[in-house]
Design a protein around this motif. Structure first.
Motif, short mmCIF file in Angstrom:
data_model
loop_
_atom_site.label_atom_id
_atom_site.label_comp_id
_atom_site.label_asym_id
_atom_site.label_seq_id
_atom_site.Cartn_x
_atom_site.Cartn_y
_atom_site.Cartn_z
N SER A 58 10.43 4.23 1.84
CA SER A 58 11.24 5.27 1.22
C SER A 58 11.97 6.10 2.26
O SER A 58 13.15 6.41 2.10
N GLU A 105 0.84 -1.19 0.00
CA GLU A 105 0.00 0.00 0.00
C GLU A 105 0.88 1.25 0.00
O GLU A 105 2.04 1.21 0.39
N GLU A 106 0.29 2.36 -0.42
CA GLU A 106 1.04 3.61 -0.59
C GLU A 106 1.74 4.04 0.70
O GLU A 106 2.89 4.48 0.65
N GLN A 107 1.09 3.92 1.84
CA GLN A 107 1.72 4.36 3.09
C GLN A 107 2.97 3.53 3.38
O GLN A 107 3.96 4.06 3.85
N ALA A 157 6.06 0.05 -7.99
CA ALA A 157 4.90 -0.70 -7.50
C ALA A 157 3.79 -0.70 -8.55
O ALA A 157 3.14 -1.73 -8.78
N SER A 183 7.10 3.97 -5.73
CA SER A 183 5.68 4.04 -6.08
C SER A 183 5.48 3.72 -7.55
O SER A 183 4.56 2.99 -7.92
N VAL A 200 10.17 8.63 -2.69
CA VAL A 200 8.84 8.00 -2.64
C VAL A 200 8.35 7.71 -4.05
O VAL A 200 7.76 6.67 -4.32
N TRP A 201 8.63 8.61 -4.97
CA TRP A 201 8.16 8.49 -6.35
C TRP A 201 8.72 7.23 -7.02
O TRP A 201 8.00 6.53 -7.74
N LEU A 258 4.91 2.22 1.12
CA LEU A 258 5.92 2.73 0.19
C LEU A 258 6.57 3.99 0.74
O LEU A 258 7.79 4.16 0.65
N VAL A 259 5.77 4.87 1.33
CA VAL A 259 6.29 6.09 1.94
C VAL A 259 7.22 5.74 3.10
O VAL A 259 8.33 6.27 3.22
#
Length: 104
Positions: free
Chosen positions: A59, A51-53, A86, A83, A79-80, A55-56
């Motif tokens: 990172s 999930e995005e969180q 992914a 992401s 982060v980019w 990934l953050v």
């Protein structure tokens, strides 16, 4: 890439090195050109299911590790990159295609 593999899959860095992960698929040798690495299926699956969180969070951890080694990365770019990977991993799904990283 090996650092992300270790973080995302929970495998020890040294263990990954011992089994040649990531796989080098192109290397002209003698530092004369780009090297191409193939992401493992474990990393692709981990990225696709993250999930995005997460990934953050990963990172930020990666930036902190790099900072300890004297390298500086912009957090937004840090982060980019995963992401984007992914998103590619999700698009690939279980197809036989893979993710590759070209390093100059």
């Amino acid at each position: 890439m090996i650092e992300w593999e270790s973080i995302f899959t929970g495998q020890a860095f040294g263990g990954l090195v011992a089994v040649d992960v990531p796989e080098v698929v192109a290397d002209p040798g003698d530092d004369e050109g780009p090297v191409v690495l193939a992401a493992s299926r474990a990393l692709q699956d981990a990225l696709a299911g993250t999930e995005e969180q997460r990934l953050v969070d990963v990172s930020r951890l990666w930036v902190a590790e790099q900072s300890a080694d004297g390298e500086v990365f912009d957090e937004g770019i840090a982060v980019w990159i995963p992401s984007g990977l992914a998103g590619l991993a999700r698009a690939i799904g279980q197809k036989p295609e893979g993710l590759y990283c070209r390093m100059a």
